[in-house]
Write a protein that holds these residues in place. Structure first.
Motif, PDB file in Angstrom:
ATOM      1  N   ARG A 128       0.828  -1.201   0.000  1.00  0.00           N
ATOM      2  CA  ARG A 128       0.000   0.000   0.000  1.00  0.00           C
ATOM      3  C   ARG A 128       0.864   1.254   0.000  1.00  0.00           C
ATOM      4  O   ARG A 128       1.960   1.264   0.544  1.00  0.00           O
ATOM      5  CB  ARG A 128      -0.906   0.000   1.233  1.00  0.00           C
ATOM      6  N   CYS A 158      -9.755   2.290  -0.879  1.00  0.00           N
ATOM      7  CA  CYS A 158      -8.802   1.757   0.104  1.00  0.00           C
ATOM      8  C   CYS A 158      -8.836   0.238   0.037  1.00  0.00           C
ATOM      9  O   CYS A 158      -9.865  -0.372   0.309  1.00  0.00           O
ATOM     10  CB  CYS A 158      -9.161   2.236   1.506  1.00  0.00           C
ATOM     11  N   ASP A 159      -7.709  -0.370  -0.299  1.00  0.00           N
ATOM     12  CA  ASP A 159      -7.663  -1.810  -0.528  1.00  0.00           C
ATOM     13  C   ASP A 159      -7.107  -2.609   0.643  1.00  0.00           C
ATOM     14  O   ASP A 159      -6.614  -3.723   0.473  1.00  0.00           O
ATOM     15  CB  ASP A 159      -6.840  -2.108  -1.785  1.00  0.00           C
ATOM     16  N   ASN A 160      -7.180  -2.062   1.849  1.00  0.00           N
ATOM     17  CA  ASN A 160      -6.668  -2.763   3.021  1.00  0.00           C
ATOM     18  C   ASN A 160      -7.159  -4.205   3.104  1.00  0.00           C
ATOM     19  O   ASN A 160      -6.371  -5.151   3.271  1.00  0.00           O
ATOM     20  CB  ASN A 160      -7.099  -2.027   4.299  1.00  0.00           C
ATOM     21  N   TYR A 161      -8.469  -4.380   3.033  1.00  0.00           N
ATOM     22  CA  TYR A 161      -9.046  -5.704   3.251  1.00  0.00           C
ATOM     23  C   TYR A 161      -8.642  -6.672   2.142  1.00  0.00           C
ATOM     24  O   TYR A 161      -8.388  -7.858   2.410  1.00  0.00           O
ATOM     25  CB  TYR A 161     -10.571  -5.609   3.354  1.00  0.00           C
ATOM     26  N   ASP A 170      -7.783   1.740  10.459  1.00  0.00           N
ATOM     27  CA  ASP A 170      -6.898   2.309   9.443  1.00  0.00           C
ATOM     28  C   ASP A 170      -7.650   2.555   8.144  1.00  0.00           C
ATOM     29  O   ASP A 170      -7.409   3.557   7.457  1.00  0.00           O
ATOM     30  CB  ASP A 170      -5.705   1.381   9.190  1.00  0.00           C
ATOM     31  N   THR A 171      -8.566   1.669   7.811  1.00  0.00           N
ATOM     32  CA  THR A 171      -9.370   1.849   6.605  1.00  0.00           C
ATOM     33  C   THR A 171     -10.180   3.134   6.690  1.00  0.00           C
ATOM     34  O   THR A 171     -10.231   3.922   5.735  1.00  0.00           O
ATOM     35  CB  THR A 171     -10.303   0.637   6.405  1.00  0.00           C
ATOM     36  N   ARG A 174      -7.933   6.192   6.345  1.00  0.00           N
ATOM     37  CA  ARG A 174      -7.565   6.417   4.939  1.00  0.00           C
ATOM     38  C   ARG A 174      -8.734   7.013   4.156  1.00  0.00           C
ATOM     39  O   ARG A 174      -8.562   7.977   3.402  1.00  0.00           O
ATOM     40  CB  ARG A 174      -7.095   5.103   4.315  1.00  0.00           C
ATOM     41  N   ALA A 188     -14.169   0.749   0.001  1.00  0.00           N
ATOM     42  CA  ALA A 188     -13.226  -0.146   0.676  1.00  0.00           C
ATOM     43  C   ALA A 188     -13.647  -1.587   0.380  1.00  0.00           C
ATOM     44  O   ALA A 188     -14.370  -2.199   1.174  1.00  0.00           O
ATOM     45  CB  ALA A 188     -13.194   0.111   2.174  1.00  0.00           C
TER      46      ALA A 188
END
Length: 278
Positions: A128, A158-161, A170-171, A174, A188
């Motif tokens: 990321r 947001c590509d956290n997951y 954090d998502t 962002r 997300a």
């Protein structure tokens, strides 16, 4: 013929109304025309579905291939089209902004920029961008979009997951940073529960897109609407559903020599009539 300005206005209006809408993802001209025929109000491209159609993994397409694909979808339908623009095919904010202008030239009226890399630049595939750099990239994309003679709806993703970092706090941080950078819609992919979706919707002041079919139990549109979701996409789900049916049929042929799968095939006359009207 609907103009790009008219499509842009219609797309913006969809995000302003109370009712949530589904924006399905075709992977070629034929599927875009089918979805328009069925009656959807807008379409979104799918980078993964397009890559699969070329026999490649997700992210294994170059900028010119992606632009040609996006142009083909935008030109095949009277509906507004928003494009999966991946990470913008650049690291630097200014270059991302330039790419938005180039992409808008294909006829689309919206697009998404992700905060993960694909290994095309300084950020390795699956890594990321630092939140400050990610927000600067969104800000540059928004600034470029605002120079266009129509409303280009910029979605920040947001590509956290998806990247194995299911950190809700954090998502949200962002997405809030991307909202502050001017994004019109927030996204997300990979949220799996109603509580996670509710938390994201409550934490931001922009329309939220949720994807169905990637993970977790499918939630009906009516329930997503109650959670405050404004837009529901499918990502690569329709592509993978079609490929799954194709593989099942091929295995039946190879392993059993039977043809039961043909019962699910659309009639030749029906698909011909549908495309003739297109």
């Amino acid at each position: 013929m609907t103009t790009q300005q008219e499509k842009a206005a219609a797309f913006a209006d969809l995000h302003e109304r109370e009712q949530a809408f589904i924006i399905p993802n075709p992977w070629d001209v034929g599927t875009s025309r089918i979805l328009e025929h069925i009656g959807f109000e807008a379409l979104a491209t799918t980078g993964a579905g397009f890559a699969f159609s070329l026999g490649r993994r997700d992210g294994a397409t170059d900028k010119e291939e992606m632009l040609a694909y996006v142009r083909s979808i935008a030109g095949a339908t009277e509906l507004p089209v928003s494009a999966d623009l991946e990470e913008g095919f650049a690291d630097d904010p200014d270059a991302v902004g330039e790419f938005i202008l180039t992409a808008a030239g294909t006829g689309i009226v919206g697009g998404s920029i992700e905060d993960r890399g694909y290994g095309r630049g300084r950020v390795a595939a699956g890594d990321r961008y630092d939140i400050d750099i990610a927000a600067a990239r969104i800000r540059a994309a928004v600034d470029a979009a605002r120079t266009l003679p129509f409303k280009f709806l910029l979605t920040a993703r947001c590509d956290n997951y998806l990247m194995g970092h299911p950190d809700l706090d954090d998502t949200i941080r962002r997405l809030q940073a991307y909202q502050e950078a001017g994004a019109d819609c927030l996204y997300a992919p990979g949220l799996t529960t109603k509580d996670e979706i509710r938390a994201v919707v409550s934490a931001v002041d922009r329309p939220v897109n949720v994807v169905m079919g990637l993970s977790g139990e499918p939630i009906p549109l009516s329930e997503l609407e109650e959670l405050g979701v404004r837009r529901v996409s499918l990502g690569s789900t329709l592509s993978r559903t079609a490929l799954g049916s194709f593989i099942t049929a091929a295995r039946e042929l190879k392993e059993h020599g039977t043809f039961g799968f043909t019962a699910d095939a659309i009639a030749y006359a029906d698909i011909t009539a549908m495309f003739s009207r297109s």
